[in-house]
Design a protein around this motif. Structure first.
Motif, PDB file in Angstrom:
ATOM      1  N   ILE A 121      21.033  12.519 -42.053  1.00 25.85           N
ATOM      2  CA  ILE A 121      20.416  12.002 -41.810  1.00 25.85           C
ATOM      3  C   ILE A 121      20.807  10.355 -41.667  1.00 25.85           C
ATOM      4  O   ILE A 121      20.163   9.923 -42.295  1.00 25.85           O
ATOM      5  CB  ILE A 121      19.457  12.343 -43.251  1.00 25.85           C
ATOM      6  N   SER A 122      21.535   9.992 -41.273  1.00 24.60           N
ATOM      7  CA  SER A 122      22.529   8.816 -41.195  1.00 24.60           C
ATOM      8  C   SER A 122      21.519   7.643 -40.240  1.00 24.60           C
ATOM      9  O   SER A 122      20.908   8.185 -39.644  1.00 24.60           O
ATOM     10  CB  SER A 122      23.426   8.390 -40.112  1.00 24.60           C
ATOM     11  N   GLY A 123      20.985   6.796 -41.108  1.00 22.97           N
ATOM     12  CA  GLY A 123      20.484   5.355 -41.066  1.00 22.97           C
ATOM     13  C   GLY A 123      18.524   5.966 -41.375  1.00 22.97           C
ATOM     14  O   GLY A 123      17.768   5.125 -41.296  1.00 22.97           O
ATOM     15  N   ARG A 124      18.793   6.911 -41.676  1.00 26.19           N
ATOM     16  CA  ARG A 124      17.112   7.181 -42.762  1.00 26.19           C
ATOM     17  C   ARG A 124      17.008   6.573 -43.878  1.00 26.19           C
ATOM     18  O   ARG A 124      17.828   6.238 -45.197  1.00 26.19           O
ATOM     19  CB  ARG A 124      16.407   8.833 -42.738  1.00 26.19           C
ATOM     20  N   GLN A 125      15.728   6.203 -44.132  1.00 27.28           N
ATOM     21  CA  GLN A 125      15.181   5.914 -45.274  1.00 27.28           C
ATOM     22  C   GLN A 125      14.457   6.806 -46.618  1.00 27.28           C
ATOM     23  O   GLN A 125      13.899   7.664 -45.832  1.00 27.28           O
ATOM     24  CB  GLN A 125      14.075   4.532 -45.344  1.00 27.28           C
ATOM     25  N   ALA A 141      22.660  15.063 -58.763  1.00 31.34           N
ATOM     26  CA  ALA A 141      22.969  15.966 -57.513  1.00 31.34           C
ATOM     27  C   ALA A 141      21.533  16.179 -56.428  1.00 31.34           C
ATOM     28  O   ALA A 141      22.351  15.958 -55.366  1.00 31.34           O
ATOM     29  CB  ALA A 141      22.681  17.060 -58.336  1.00 31.34           C
ATOM     30  N   ALA A 142      20.393  15.406 -56.757  1.00 29.51           N
ATOM     31  CA  ALA A 142      20.111  15.495 -55.901  1.00 29.51           C
ATOM     32  C   ALA A 142      20.414  14.599 -53.905  1.00 29.51           C
ATOM     33  O   ALA A 142      20.645  14.515 -53.394  1.00 29.51           O
ATOM     34  CB  ALA A 142      18.689  15.820 -55.729  1.00 29.51           C
ATOM     35  N   ILE A 143      20.623  12.901 -55.459  1.00 27.38           N
ATOM     36  CA  ILE A 143      20.989  12.355 -54.329  1.00 27.38           C
ATOM     37  C   ILE A 143      22.931  12.148 -53.673  1.00 27.38           C
ATOM     38  O   ILE A 143      22.316  11.714 -52.432  1.00 27.38           O
ATOM     39  CB  ILE A 143      20.842  11.050 -55.146  1.00 27.38           C
ATOM     40  N   SER A 148      25.385  12.652 -48.800  1.00 25.34           N
ATOM     41  CA  SER A 148      26.480  12.816 -47.976  1.00 25.34           C
ATOM     42  C   SER A 148      26.159  13.369 -46.960  1.00 25.34           C
ATOM     43  O   SER A 148      27.356  13.915 -46.177  1.00 25.34           O
ATOM     44  CB  SER A 148      26.978  14.332 -48.739  1.00 25.34           C
ATOM     45  N   ARG A 149      24.779  13.295 -46.782  1.00 29.56           N
ATOM     46  CA  ARG A 149      24.085  13.342 -45.457  1.00 29.56           C
ATOM     47  C   ARG A 149      24.356  12.241 -44.212  1.00 29.56           C
ATOM     48  O   ARG A 149      23.235  12.012 -43.403  1.00 29.56           O
ATOM     49  CB  ARG A 149      23.092  14.392 -44.809  1.00 29.56           C
ATOM     50  N   GLY A 150      24.336  11.246 -44.819  1.00 25.56           N
ATOM     51  CA  GLY A 150      24.304   9.608 -44.719  1.00 25.56           C
ATOM     52  C   GLY A 150      23.459   8.988 -44.783  1.00 25.56           C
ATOM     53  O   GLY A 150      23.266   7.568 -44.400  1.00 25.56           O
ATOM     54  N   THR A 176      25.093   2.219 -55.426  1.00 27.51           N
ATOM     55  CA  THR A 176      24.405   2.799 -54.294  1.00 27.51           C
ATOM     56  C   THR A 176      23.073   2.794 -54.304  1.00 27.51           C
ATOM     57  O   THR A 176      22.681   1.924 -54.836  1.00 27.51           O
ATOM     58  CB  THR A 176      24.624   4.944 -54.524  1.00 27.51           C
ATOM     59  N   PRO A 177      23.017   2.285 -52.454  1.00 28.85           N
ATOM     60  CA  PRO A 177      20.948   2.003 -52.732  1.00 28.85           C
ATOM     61  C   PRO A 177      20.147   2.827 -52.776  1.00 28.85           C
ATOM     62  O   PRO A 177      19.470   3.468 -52.047  1.00 28.85           O
ATOM     63  CB  PRO A 177      21.662   1.690 -51.392  1.00 28.85           C
ATOM     64  N   VAL A 178      19.512   2.583 -54.292  1.00 30.20           N
ATOM     65  CA  VAL A 178      19.743   3.682 -54.996  1.00 30.20           C
ATOM     66  C   VAL A 178      18.350   3.552 -55.863  1.00 30.20           C
ATOM     67  O   VAL A 178      18.364   1.961 -56.749  1.00 30.20           O
ATOM     68  CB  VAL A 178      19.817   4.834 -55.809  1.00 30.20           C
ATOM     69  N   ARG A 179      16.718   3.719 -55.528  1.00 29.89           N
ATOM     70  CA  ARG A 179      15.562   3.132 -56.392  1.00 29.89           C
ATOM     71  C   ARG A 179      15.351   3.963 -57.032  1.00 29.89           C
ATOM     72  O   ARG A 179      14.782   5.107 -56.553  1.00 29.89           O
ATOM     73  CB  ARG A 179      14.617   2.030 -55.397  1.00 29.89           C
TER      74      ARG A 179
END
Length: 211
Positions: A121-125, A141-143, A148-150, A176-179
């Motif tokens: 899922i590289s490049g996916r929001q 764990a989910a994030i 890990s999948r991109g 990490t880019p998380v909100r």
């Protein structure tokens, strides 16, 4: 990591009814659906777009469309399913993946039992749906699985959050880019790991306790 608490009277009104122990499951599901759409409006503020030209009945003008690849919406089973319709109502062209996770009630640690999403899922929001950010273990764990999948941009939508869970996410997902977008940052967790004042077990409130 960024945390955004939605301060809006309609959000507070719907959340108050969700908290009420007298609210039955059909009403709980309907209000969750409505509340998620309000949260999604804010959560998608930074959704990626492309500029396009469009012809109106009068003239041509510039507008926007969602960029490719389309966003990915990932509810965490089972309670996250109750948030899916409210999210996809706002993002009908988004793709949907599923992540099954369970929390050990003694250790409070989360483990994955099912996944249904692309390996890459590289490049996916990505928009993760989980009603309760309590200890933070499940969302971390989910994030991590998504990253890990991109995935390079992850937003978690939660009806409620506890300060302890936010702290864990800030520590474990630093850099990490998380909100996180939520309707309320509650007082904290009780000895059983439930959010206080909270609204109880979101899955049970939505679907009952059969099984």
């Amino acid at each position: 990591m960024r945390t955004h608490v939605i301060d809006h009277p309609l959000v507070a009104h719907k959340l108050t009814t969700l908290r009420d122990e007298r609210t039955d499951s059909p009403t709980f599901r309907r209000l969750t659906d409505e509340l998620v759409t309000l949260l999604a409006y804010e959560a998608t503020r930074e959704v990626r777009i492309d500029r396009v030209r469009v012809a109106t009945p009068v003239t041509e003008t510039e507008g926007v469309r969602l960029s490719h690849p389309r966003p990915l919406v990932v509810p965490i089973l089972r309670a996250g399913l109750g948030m899916l319709d409210g999210m996809t109502r706002l993002l009908p062209t988004a793709e949907v993946g599923f992540l099954g996770m369970i929390r050990d009630e003694e250790t409070l640690t989360a483990s994955t039992y099912a996944t249904r999403m692309p390996d890459d899922i590289s490049g996916r929001q990505v928009y993760v749906l989980d009603p309760m950010l309590a200890t933070g273990g499940t969302l971390v764990a989910a994030i991590r699985e998504l990253i890990s999948r991109g995935a390079d941009d992850v937003t978690a939508l939660c009806l409620l959050a506890a300060p302890e869970g936010v702290t864990v996410m800030e520590r474990e997902l630093a850099g990490t880019p998380v909100r996180v977008v939520t309707a309320s940052l509650d007082e904290g967790l009780n000895e059983s790991g439930y959010i206080v004042p909270g609204l109880g077990d979101a899955g049970d409130r939505m679907y009952g306790t059969a099984g």
